[in-house]
Design an enzyme around this catalytic site. Structure first.
Site, PDB file in Angstrom:
ATOM      1  N   ARG A  88     -40.952  25.301 -10.566  1.00  0.00           N
ATOM      2  CA  ARG A  88     -42.270  25.871 -10.829  1.00  0.00           C
ATOM      3  C   ARG A  88     -43.076  25.823  -9.539  1.00  0.00           C
ATOM      4  NH1 ARG A  88     -47.445  23.270 -13.010  1.00  0.00           N
ATOM      5  NH2 ARG A  88     -48.732  25.119 -13.190  1.00  0.00           N
TER       6      ARG A  88
ATOM      7  N   HIS B 213     -53.187  28.464  -8.803  1.00  0.00           N
ATOM      8  CA  HIS B 213     -53.255  26.999  -8.744  1.00  0.00           C
ATOM      9  C   HIS B 213     -54.350  26.638  -7.741  1.00  0.00           C
ATOM     10  CE1 HIS B 213     -50.723  23.220  -9.669  1.00  0.00           C
ATOM     11  NE2 HIS B 213     -51.809  22.802  -9.048  1.00  0.00           N
TER      12      HIS B 213
ATOM     13  N   GLU C 187     -54.359  24.640 -15.165  1.00  0.00           N
ATOM     14  CA  GLU C 187     -55.421  23.672 -15.445  1.00  0.00           C
ATOM     15  C   GLU C 187     -56.837  24.202 -15.215  1.00  0.00           C
ATOM     16  OE1 GLU C 187     -54.706  20.038 -13.334  1.00  0.00           O
ATOM     17  OE2 GLU C 187     -52.842  19.626 -14.396  1.00  0.00           O
TER      18      GLU C 187
ATOM     19  N   ASN D 127     -49.548  19.857 -18.815  1.00  0.00           N
ATOM     20  CA  ASN D 127     -49.430  18.864 -17.749  1.00  0.00           C
ATOM     21  C   ASN D 127     -49.952  17.549 -18.306  1.00  0.00           C
ATOM     22  OD1 ASN D 127     -48.694  21.058 -16.230  1.00  0.00           O
ATOM     23  ND2 ASN D 127     -50.552  21.100 -14.974  1.00  0.00           N
TER      24      ASN D 127
ATOM     25  N   TYR E 180     -50.395  13.367 -17.575  1.00  0.00           N
ATOM     26  CA  TYR E 180     -50.316  12.225 -16.660  1.00  0.00           C
ATOM     27  C   TYR E 180     -50.710  10.912 -17.325  1.00  0.00           C
ATOM     28  CZ  TYR E 180     -49.591  15.508 -12.900  1.00  0.00           C
ATOM     29  OH  TYR E 180     -49.048  16.475 -12.092  1.00  0.00           O
TER      30      TYR E 180
ATOM     31  N   GLU F 247     -45.987  19.715 -15.813  1.00  0.00           N
ATOM     32  CA  GLU F 247     -46.181  18.662 -14.795  1.00  0.00           C
ATOM     33  C   GLU F 247     -46.187  17.324 -15.497  1.00  0.00           C
ATOM     34  OE1 GLU F 247     -49.636  18.968 -12.218  1.00  0.00           O
ATOM     35  OE2 GLU F 247     -49.349  21.139 -12.029  1.00  0.00           O
TER      36      GLU F 247
HETATM   37  C1  BGC Z   1     -52.432  19.369 -10.563  1.00  0.00           C
HETATM   38  C2  BGC Z   1     -51.682  19.079  -9.288  1.00  0.00           C
HETATM   39  C3  BGC Z   1     -52.012  17.682  -8.805  1.00  0.00           C
HETATM   40  C4  BGC Z   1     -51.568  16.703  -9.862  1.00  0.00           C
HETATM   41  C5  BGC Z   1     -51.803  15.245  -9.510  1.00  0.00           C
HETATM   42  C6  BGC Z   1     -52.498  18.218 -11.521  1.00  0.00           C
HETATM   43  O1  BGC Z   1     -53.791  18.107 -12.021  1.00  0.00           O
HETATM   44  O2  BGC Z   1     -51.982  20.537 -11.167  1.00  0.00           O
HETATM   45  O3  BGC Z   1     -52.006  20.058  -8.356  1.00  0.00           O
HETATM   46  O4  BGC Z   1     -51.439  17.389  -7.577  1.00  0.00           O
HETATM   47  O5  BGC Z   1     -52.265  16.954 -11.051  1.00  0.00           O
HETATM   48  O6  BGC Z   1     -53.151  14.977  -9.377  1.00  0.00           O
END
Ligand code: BGC
Length: 454
Positions: free
Chosen positions: A79, A123, A168, A293, A295, A352
């Site tokens: 991607r 992006h 995002e 995405n 995290y 992501e």
């Molecule tokens: C984004 C990336 C970023 C990653 C880590 C995401 O919000 O798409 O560009 O590097 O998080 O912060």
């Protein structure tokens, strides 16, 4: 859904992700125009150490060996994003063929190596020339974005079969228009809803244009961060509702259900405009998939923060990454089940997922030990499999990121790569996590259950 529990579905796509401005470097090469990120990073005080994307991972010159690296890791998908101002230096009008050719060569090379390209149109690197005309605050941007998308659909749709409009949009507006930490660095409660709405109109217009030209699939990528209350108080429950509506429901609701969540009016007050039925109709297009995405989560409490009146609470027993994000794989299961229940079981890619941790220097023999990242990936892949077992239609997983790269205003200070980049020599060294991930791909996920090699 997998026929056998605990097996990744057939056709599950294993890949890694990057973004143009974070890896390419040479932002003005071959006739490209500047983007808002080039300007932002060159404004004193905006990024850690004054870091810019001028060189980054030099992928603009090393794309071929980077594809060979992907191949050596066994990636099945990649991607990446295209830079709008390489394609249209003024954002609209004149096409820069050399910019199109760069991505065309990249796509050919990926296909020659059996790696499926997933292309994201936006992006975060808006052409500076469009920012001068109001950027995301100008309603014309819906047409500008559809025009840009159409240039690439025409050039690449025979070869690219998975397209993404925006990456995002929440970060674009929260970071770029409300809190100012990201380009273009504005801080306005009044601009934020307008930027949001124009992003989503642009998304709708780009999907509409795609249906006239493209023959494959197009979707939207959002970042979702599940919110959990800090206490069982009514105030915290209300804060969770606001935070969840603002970050998680805002973009998917309008794209898939055709309206914004009602909490946004409370949050933005007199800054929240009324939008027309035509606008909502433009935004709500049929999508072939969504990308999520993921995290971290956030434990949320009521506060006087502006304008959300909700704040995240650090967990005393939590494990935190270098960007201060709690490692919480259960949140990924919770959000995938939530998304299935709220939006229907739309095909979903994890576009992501990854972590910045402190990495030791490359050791003799070219080894980078990154046990925490490996552990992070393992836990999240198990979480995905568990969501699949619960009926979620998850089609693939893209690690963030293939390479250490420019972490926006944090510069090169945070490393998310499964491949280490020496910014002095541009040497790439797969970390232990890359080797672990390669094995997961080669075994179609079976080795995810093996104990980690530490
Ligand atoms: C984004 C990336 C970023 C990653 C880590 C995401 O919000 O798409 O560009 O590097 O998080 O912060």
């Amino acid at each position: 859904m997998s026929a056998n529990p605990h097996v990744f579905p057939e056709g599950f796509l294993w890949g890694a992700a990057t973004a143009a401005h974070q890896i390419e470097g040479s932002p003005l090469a071959d006739g490209a125009g500047p983007s808002i990120w080039t300007r932002f990073a060159h404004t004193p005080g905006m990024t850690v150490n004054g870091d810019t994307g001028d060189v980054a991972c030099d992928h603009y010159n090393r794309w071929k060996s980077d594809v060979a690296l992907m191949k050596s890791l066994g990636l099945k998908a990649y991607r990446f994003s295209t830079s709008w101002s390489r394609i249209l230096p003024e954002g609209t009008g004149r096409v820069n063929q050399k910019g199109v050719d760069f991505y065309s060569r990249l796509v050919d090379e990926l296909l020659a190596n059996d790696i499926e390209p997933l292309l994201t149109l936006y992006h975060w690197d808006l052409p500076a020339a469009l920012d001068d005309r109001g950027g995301w605050l100008n309603r014309d941007i819906a047409n500008w974005f559809a025009e840009y998308g159409s240039v690439l659909y025409r050039a690449l749709d025979g070869r690219v079969k998975k397209w993404v409009t925006l990456n995002e949009p929440w970060v674009v507006t929260d970071g770029g228009y409300l809190h100012g930490a990201l380009a273009p660095g504005h801080r306005s409660k009044y601009e934020t809803p307008i930027a949001t709405h124009n992003l989503m109109r642009a998304h709708g217009a780009a999907v509409q244009a795609y249906r006239g030209i493209g023959k494959h699939e197009i979707g939207l990528v959002v970042n979702i961060e599940p919110k959990y209350p800090d206490s069982d108080s009514k105030d915290d429950a209300a804060a969770v509702k606001r935070a969840h509506a603002y970050m998680n429901e805002q973009y998917l609701d309008v794209a898939l259900l055709g309206h914004y969540p009602p909490e946004l009016k409370d949050i933005f007050g007199d800054a929240w405009p009324e939008w027309s039925a035509e606008d909502y109709a433009l935004i709500k297009q049929k999508l072939d998939f969504i990308g999520i995405n993921y995290y971290t989560r956030s434990v949320t409490k009521a506060s006087d923060s502006y304008p959300l009146k909700a704040s995240a609470v650090r967990q005393p027993l939590g494990t935190y990454t270098e960007t201060g994000w709690e490692v919480f794989p259960q949140g990924l299961i919770d959000l995938l089940v939530w998304s299935k229940d709220r939006y229907g079981n739309i095909p979903t890619y994890i576009t992501e997922n990854g972590a910045a941790f402190f990495d030791p220097a490359v050791a003799e023999g070219g080894r980078v030990r990154d046990p925490l990242r490996m552990d992070y990936l393992q836990k999240h892949l198990k979480a995905i499999r568990s969501a699949i077992d619960q009926g979620c239609d998850i089609r693939g997983y893209m690690v963030w990121s293939l390479l250490d790269n420019l972490e926006w205003s944090l510069g090169y200070s945070k490393r998310f790569g499964i491949v280490h980049v020496n910014y002095g020599t541009q040497e790439r060294t797969p970390k232990d996590s890359a080797r672990w991930y390669s094995k997961a791909i080669a075994t179609h996920g079976a080795s995810v259950d093996d104990p980690l090699p530490y």
